[in-house]
Structure formats: C-alpha cells, structure tokens
Scaffold this active site. Structure first.
Site, PDB file in Angstrom:
ATOM      1  CG  ASP A  62      81.661  43.438  93.467  1.00 17.10           C
ATOM      2  OD1 ASP A  62      80.588  43.769  94.020  1.00 17.10           O
ATOM      3  OD2 ASP A  62      81.812  42.331  92.928  1.00 17.10           O
TER       4      ASP A  62
ATOM      5  CG  ASP B  42      78.490  46.027  90.550  1.00 15.69           C
ATOM      6  OD1 ASP B  42      79.681  45.998  90.194  1.00 15.69           O
ATOM      7  OD2 ASP B  42      77.853  45.016  90.860  1.00 15.69           O
TER       8      ASP B  42
ATOM      9  CG  ASP C  71      68.697  39.733  91.775  1.00 18.67           C
ATOM     10  OD1 ASP C  71      68.752  40.843  92.326  1.00 18.67           O
ATOM     11  OD2 ASP C  71      69.648  38.917  91.784  1.00 18.67           O
TER      12      ASP C  71
HETATM   13  P1  ATP Z   1      77.700  39.586  95.247  1.00 22.46           P
HETATM   14  O1  ATP Z   1      77.934  40.182  96.592  1.00 22.46           O
HETATM   15  O2  ATP Z   1      77.737  38.086  95.241  1.00 22.46           O
HETATM   16  O3  ATP Z   1      78.509  40.211  94.151  1.00 22.46           O
HETATM   17  P2  ATP Z   1      75.552  41.029  94.021  1.00 22.46           P
HETATM   18  O4  ATP Z   1      74.122  41.218  94.414  1.00 22.46           O
HETATM   19  O5  ATP Z   1      76.411  42.240  94.012  1.00 22.46           O
HETATM   20  O6  ATP Z   1      76.153  39.911  94.979  1.00 22.46           O
HETATM   21  P3  ATP Z   1      76.269  40.735  91.263  1.00 22.46           P
HETATM   22  O7  ATP Z   1      76.309  39.488  90.447  1.00 22.46           O
HETATM   23  O8  ATP Z   1      77.529  41.468  91.518  1.00 22.46           O
HETATM   24  O9  ATP Z   1      75.572  40.309  92.641  1.00 22.46           O
HETATM   25  O10 ATP Z   1      75.187  41.679  90.585  1.00 22.46           O
HETATM   26  C1  ATP Z   1      75.074  43.062  90.894  1.00 22.46           C
HETATM   27  C2  ATP Z   1      73.617  43.491  90.861  1.00 22.46           C
HETATM   28  O11 ATP Z   1      73.046  43.229  89.580  1.00 22.46           O
HETATM   29  C3  ATP Z   1      72.721  42.732  91.845  1.00 22.46           C
HETATM   30  O12 ATP Z   1      72.782  43.283  93.139  1.00 22.46           O
HETATM   31  C4  ATP Z   1      71.350  42.880  91.195  1.00 22.46           C
HETATM   32  O13 ATP Z   1      70.802  44.164  91.425  1.00 22.46           O
HETATM   33  C5  ATP Z   1      71.694  42.795  89.712  1.00 22.46           C
HETATM   34  N1  ATP Z   1      71.616  41.395  89.228  1.00 22.46           N
HETATM   35  C6  ATP Z   1      72.593  40.455  89.239  1.00 22.46           C
HETATM   36  N2  ATP Z   1      72.174  39.301  88.715  1.00 22.46           N
HETATM   37  C7  ATP Z   1      70.893  39.503  88.340  1.00 22.46           C
HETATM   38  C8  ATP Z   1      69.900  38.696  87.705  1.00 22.46           C
HETATM   39  N3  ATP Z   1      70.163  37.426  87.385  1.00 22.46           N
HETATM   40  N4  ATP Z   1      68.683  39.254  87.479  1.00 22.46           N
HETATM   41  C9  ATP Z   1      68.418  40.535  87.803  1.00 22.46           C
HETATM   42  N5  ATP Z   1      69.309  41.345  88.397  1.00 22.46           N
HETATM   43  C10 ATP Z   1      70.521  40.857  88.668  1.00 22.46           C
HETATM   44 MG    MG Z   2      78.478  42.287  93.314  1.00 15.77          MG
END
Ligand code: ATP
Ligand code: MG
Length: 393
Positions: free
Chosen positions: A54, A56, A126
């Site tokens: 995805d 963001d 994070d």
């Molecule tokens: P995935 O590929 O599993 O979606 P992701 O890193 O994109 O991994 P998401 O849950 O989609 O994870 O979150 C998007 C972004 O939001 C992360 O890359 C991070 O920058 C931020 N984020 C997500 N969860 C947290 C958290 N618990 N604390 C701080 N920042 C977070």
């Molecule tokens: Mg993601």
C-alpha cells in the site's frame, strides 16, 4: 538530526513502480498548496526493490482541508488516529496529516491527533527505516533519521530511546519482530535489551491491533520466522499461553513445520489467498492431533468422532479464554469446522472415505486448504489429498 536529501541519481526509486493513483493524490495535494509525500512502508519497500502493498501519504493539510480538495472521493475516519481515505474505485489510500508526538514521554499513547511539522511527524514514527519521505514531483528522498543508511545496512533501529518508544506503544515490539522476520534485518542491540525489559507491557496494548498484526503475519510468507521470534522473545507465552509449550518445545518442531508449509503455500504466486480460519487452523490442528495421540496412548479402544469433537471444542474454548487477543466468534467457529473435518477427510481408523458431508461448499474448501497444508508437512497424505482435490467444484 540533520536532514539528508537524496536526488534521483542517488536513489533507485523509479516512478513507474509507484501506483499512479498514489502519485496523483500527492500531486493534487501539492497543487492545492500543501506539502505532501509518500511515506513509511512504501518508501522502504521501494528502496528494497520490493512491491509495496500500500502507499501511505503524509501531508501538511488538515483532515477537513483534505476533504475539501477530494470531496466525495474522501472519507474521514478514526478517532484515536484521525485520517483521510481517498478512494479510486475499490482502491483506498491513507492520507494522514503531519503529527507531533512526544518522543520523550513514556506514557501510553491513547490519542494521536496533535498536528505538527514534517520533522515532528518523522520523530513520532517507529523505526528509522519507516520514516522516510519521498517527494514524487522532485523525485527526492527526505531522510531526517539516517533511515536510508539503515536500510542499506539491514539495521532495525527505533527513533529515539527504544524503551521509551516501547512503553509509549508496546505494539512496536511486535512490529520490530515483524520487520526482522520479513526482511531478515538485524535488530539494534539497545532495542533488544529494551524489548526484554518492556515485554510485559504488551498486555497494555489494544488487543485488536495485536490480532491484526499476527493475522497479517500469518499471511505474509514469513509466518515461521515471525513465530520463532515471538516465541523466543516471550510474546507467545504472554499472548497465547495455550500455544506456548507447543512452540517452545525444543524436541518437537511440528508447529514450525506447519508454519513453513503455510509460508510455502502463501508464497506460491498463483495460489489464492488462504483464509484466516485455515491459517489459524494450521496452528491449532497439530495441537489437537497431539492431544488425540496422548489420549489414545492411555487406552485400547479407538477414538470416536464424538470424542474428537469434544476435544476440539475444549481446545478452542481454552484458546479463546486464555489468549490476550479476542478471536472473533466466526473465525473460531470456522477453525472448529476445519479441524474436525480433517477426521472426516482422513479418518483415524479404516480406509479413507471420499463421501464425507460438509455444511457448505465454503466449509469444504477451507478444510481442503488445511488438508493441503498437512500434505506438505506429511507427504504420505499426498494421494488422499489429491483425491479430495479432484472434488473441488
Ligand atoms: P506494512 O508493510 O506491514 O504495511 P508499514 O511500515 O507500512 O508496514 P503500517 O501499519 O502500514 O506499517 O504503518 C505505516 C507507517 O506508519 C509505518 O511505516 C510507520 O512510519 C508508521 N507507524 C505504524 N505503526 C506505528 C507505531 N505503532 N508507532 C509509530 N509509527 C507507526
Ligand atoms: Mg503499510
């Protein structure tokens, strides 16, 4: 931390790998006078040469301003974490306003809706690998936290002090293990120490978020290494006490063999996505088999279907009452059908039958998926599995 920028010649991200609708969303926000970037997982995955799941988007525009730009294409959602969903047909992009957190406070984050600058937005994320911005119109990467270097080194590092960041939001510990399993990255030593100290805090987090991360990892093709890490760091014991002895037993690797079969099946490109009930059943079924084995050892007579059903009910009841997460009723009901059906498809005694009855076609298909997994773990089940497969509608 000083901002580092990487120009087109200094990074490998190619426009053609970015979703066109994500690009147009960013451009529309920029044309309306706001700052907007791709952020988080998608930038990280593009740098790693992977296909992002995805895209963001992070912007200086407030939710109401985003709504004014995209009108009916935009839905504002979330209370704890307010954000905009921009729709293109069935595709949805998450657009979040730059937020400020307090990276030095150890109290649990309950709401996260304080708007801030782009730099503050980086600092509340994070891990360094997840905190990069990509500006598609200038083809520029903005890196406030040395994330590009950490990606190159394969290093997982929290932004700020790891213990503080884990106390603020314990789900980050599960996310750390998720990225470790997914990319094979090394975890920064300070984060490892902090995780050992903070692990009990996991029980303060929102159970729905934990369940979602766990189920997503079962679907990820990296379920086996992820559960290994969850077990080794003591999270299985805390979150799923019923599974613990099974995952932690050094003399029995059946649980991880099932998860390897799950990973093998989910990584087959043309394989349809496995249902979450079949995935969970892949953990529960070998436990049921072990219990049946122990039961049969103590006596002469064979185990009846009635006893199998009773044992499966007791096992699932134990799992649902002792786990930290709340499994939806429907999910558990399907797991029950799937595991019990295995003994209809491959009875404990007598020759295999191919005329067992199922509640519905869906019930049959879910059960067949688990039988396929079992045949990967135990190739002797291959022929009977093929015979059932031939009945697939
Ligand atoms: P995935 O590929 O599993 O979606 P992701 O890193 O994109 O991994 P998401 O849950 O989609 O994870 O979150 C998007 C972004 O939001 C992360 O890359 C991070 O920058 C931020 N984020 C997500 N969860 C947290 C958290 N618990 N604390 C701080 N920042 C977070
Ligand atoms: Mg993601």
């Amino acid at each position: 931390m000083q901002l580092k920028t990487y120009h087109r010649s200094e990074h490998p991200i190619d426009h053609s790998n970015v979703d066109q609708h994500a690009l147009s969303t960013v451009m529309t926000l920029q044309q309306a006078g706001h700052t907007a970037y791709l952020v988080g997982g998608s930038v990280r995955d593009l740098l790693l040469g992977l296909h992002p799941k995805d895209f963001d988007i992070s912007t200086s525009a407030k939710p109401e301003e985003i709504k004014k730009i995209f009108h009916r294409q935009c839905l504002l959602i979330g209370r704890r974490f307010r954000l905009a969903h921009i729709r293109f047909g069935t595709k949805i992009f998450e657009v979040s306003t730059f937020r400020a957190g307090d990276p030095t406070s150890s109290s649990l984050i309950v709401h996260d809706n304080r708007w801030g600058s782009e730099e503050e937005d980086v600092m509340r994320r994070d891990f360094t690998i997840n905190a990069l911005f990509y500006d598609p119109s200038k083809e520029l990467i903005l890196d406030y936290v040395n994330g590009v270097e950490d990606i190159k080194k394969g290093l997982l590092k929290t932004i700020g002090d790891p213990e503080t960041r884990f106390r603020q939001d314990p789900v980050r510990m599960i996310r750390l293990l998720k990225f470790q399993a997914r990319f094979g990255f090394r975890c920064d030593d300070n984060a490892l120490v902090a995780m050992k100290r903070c692990r009990h805090d996991i029980l303060k987090s929102a159970q729905a978020r934990i369940l979602e991360e766990i189920l997503k990892m079962l679907e990820s093709t990296k379920a086996a290494p992820f559960f290994r890490l969850l077990t080794d760091f003591g999270f299985v014991e805390l979150l799923f006490p019923c599974f613990h002895h099974f995952f932690a037993d050094p003399t029995n690797d059946i649980a991880s063999r099932y998860l390897q079969a799950v990973d093998e099946m989910t990584s087959r490109l043309n394989h349809p996505k496995l249902d979450r009930a079949s995935l969970l059943a892949a953990i529960v079924f070998p436990i049921l088999e072990e219990e049946l084995f122990l039961l049969s050892q103590d006596r002469q007579s064979s185990t009846s279907m009635k006893e199998i059903i009773h044992l499966a009910e007791t096992l699932l009841h134990g799992i649902s009452t002792s786990s930290f997460v709340h499994f939806p009723k429907r999910l558990l009901a399907n797991v029950f059908l799937i595991i019990v059906n295995q003994f209809r498809m491959t009875p404990l005694q007598g020759p295999p039958r191919l005329h067992a009855r199922f509640h519905s076609q869906e019930d049959f298909l879910l059960s067949l998926d688990l039988l396929r997994l079992r045949a990967l773990v135990n190739p002797r089940l291959g022929p009977i599995c093929d015979s059932w497969e031939a009945k697939r509608p």
